[in-house]
Design an enzyme around this catalytic site. Structure first.
Site: not given
Ligand SMILES: Cc1cc2nc3c(=O)[nH]c(=O)nc-3n(C[C@H](O)[C@H](O)[C@H](O)COP(=O)(O)OP(=O)(O)OC[C@H]3O[C@@H](n4cnc5c(N)ncnc54)[C@H](O)[C@@H]3O)c2cc1C
Length: 375
Positions: A117, A119-120, A123-124, A150, A354, A357-358
């Site tokens: 799911l 992408e660079p 994420g969230s 992934i 998944e 926390s935020e």
């Molecule tokens: C070990 C590991 C395994 C993973 N496995 C998978 C997988 O199998 N498949 C897959 O698709 N993805 C996977 N991921 C990706 C993971 O789902 C994403 O890292 C996650 O969704 C957060 O996206 P990001 O890292 O781009 O952080 P960002 O979206 O850039 O967010 C960075 C930080 O900003 C803050 N933030 C973001 N949104 C909000 C909000 N709405 N309100 C307040 N604060 C916020 C939080 O502190 C967050 O940690 C994995 C990640 C890790 C670390």
């Protein structure tokens, strides 16, 4: 069972799982190469019947499995969870042909699945994903773009890939595709992370997919992703609870045996009260995880809120408990190869993946205000 206590059969099942984790899975995990899929471990999970249970039992059973395996072998726990995350969309939303082709191998552990799911630049905010599914004049679509972080990539045998079929339509224009690893144009490379499991990027260079590869319906893929995450979220909490319990038990043993100031460490009230706090929080997290899982199994209406609460509380608690356990062990906990050194690295990522926390707080708040009318 109620949400607050397990019945004798469930308690016995938890003990059996811990035994398997220690005796049958731990030795295989130790032979694995960090950062790579441990296929022998996945096959053993299949042999024990645990992968089959991913699909035949409910969320509570998933939590019992994840908690118990995590207690003694986090690698086995993670391998189990990733098979579930990658293949559940096929099980729950796939066609008969997709299920027949892929699920027997997932169940036996000979086929490794992954859930793609993130992408660079998404994420969230997963609904911002841009991996493009462009209609192919010949047949189906062509996938172009990138996925990252992934788990099991690039070594998985198939990927549940979420791609944009309708530009500019947010969550409503996303389709889930089942993409076998040998499709032309699909590449990937591993990422070296703090936690030792296999994880990487995927590159899509005009990868062909057809209507037969769609999981669910075109443009309805976001629902596939979210329903999978609703099931798995409480179980991420269970993973965290298993790690917290392992850290707590190690701390009880250590503080009971360690000589200090003419007695044992546990005789210092500052120490014993810290251990009591660790136990209190671990138990509170466990109850919330079980309650959220039971709510999912009953089809309760408030699953998103409860799943978010359980994941949030349990992952934050596990971080606290593991950190406190490190403190009470002193230097030995930081020695490479120590259980707590391992848990200290493992416990961090679940607060991010998944739904960070935020993001969970955002879900909880949205659900709370959904029924409130401004006066
Ligand atoms: C070990 C590991 C395994 C993973 N496995 C998978 C997988 O199998 N498949 C897959 O698709 N993805 C996977 N991921 C990706 C993971 O789902 C994403 O890292 C996650 O969704 C957060 O996206 P990001 O890292 O781009 O952080 P960002 O979206 O850039 O967010 C960075 C930080 O900003 C803050 N933030 C973001 N949104 C909000 C909000 N709405 N309100 C307040 N604060 C916020 C939080 O502190 C967050 O940690 C994995 C990640 C890790 C670390």
């Amino acid at each position: 069972m109620t949400a607050f206590s397990l019945d004798p059969a469930q308690t016995a099942w938890r003990a059996e799982l811990r035994g398997w984790a220690e005796q049958r899975l731990r030795p295989l995990a130790e032979k694995g190469e960090p950062g790579h899929v441990n296929r022998a471990l996945v096959v053993e999970l299949g042999r024990l019947g645990l992968l089959d249970r991913l699909f035949s039992s409910g969320a509570l059973d998933l939590c019992l499995m994840r908690e118990s395996l995590a207690y003694a072998c986090t690698e086995a726990e993670t391998a189990l969870a990733l098979q579930g995350l990658g293949a559940h969309p096929v099980y729950a939303h796939g066609t008969g042909a997709q299920r027949d082709r892929w699920l027997p191998g997932v169940r036996s552990g000979t086929t490794v699945a992954a859930f793609a799911l993130t992408e660079p630049d998404a994420g969230s905010d997963a609904a911002a994903l841009t991996l493009t599914a462009e209609p192919d004049p010949a047949d189906g679509w062509r996938l172009t773009g990138e996925k990252c972080w992934i788990s099991n990539a690039p070594e998985a045998d198939f990927y549940t890939v979420f791609a944009r079929t309708t530009p500019g339509s947010g969550a409503r224009g996303v389709t889930a595709f089942l993409v076998p690893a040998d499709r032309p144009g699909l590449t990937g490379s591993p990422l070296d992370m703090l936690s030792p499991h296999a994880i990487g990027t995927l590159g899509f260079d005009s990868v062909p997919v057809t209507a037969d590869d769609v999981i669910g319906e075109p443009d309805r893929g976001f629902r596939v992703a979210m329903s999978t995450l609703n099931l798995f979220r409480p179980s991420v909490g269970a993973f965290a609870v298993g790690m917290a319990q392992a850290a707590l038990d190690a701390t009880l043993a250590h503080t009971a045996g360690r000589d200090a100031f003419g007695g044992k460490l546990k005789d210092l009230q500052a120490v014993s009260h810290q251990v009591a706090e660790m136990a209190l929080r671990t138990e509170a997290a466990r109850l919330m995880v079980y309650a959220a899982a039971a709510a999912y199994d009953e089809g309760a209406p408030d699953v998103p809120r409860r799943a978010a609460m359980a994941k949030l509380l349990a992952t934050e608690t596990a971080q606290y408990v593991v950190d406190a356990a490190v403190q009470l062990h002193g230097a030995r906990a930081l020695r490479r190869g120590h259980l707590l050194e391992h848990l200290y690295r493992e416990v961090r990522a679940p607060r991010i993946y998944e739904g960070a926390s935020e993001v969970q707080r955002g879900i909880i708040a949205k659900e709370l205000y959904a029924t409130v009318e401004a006066p």
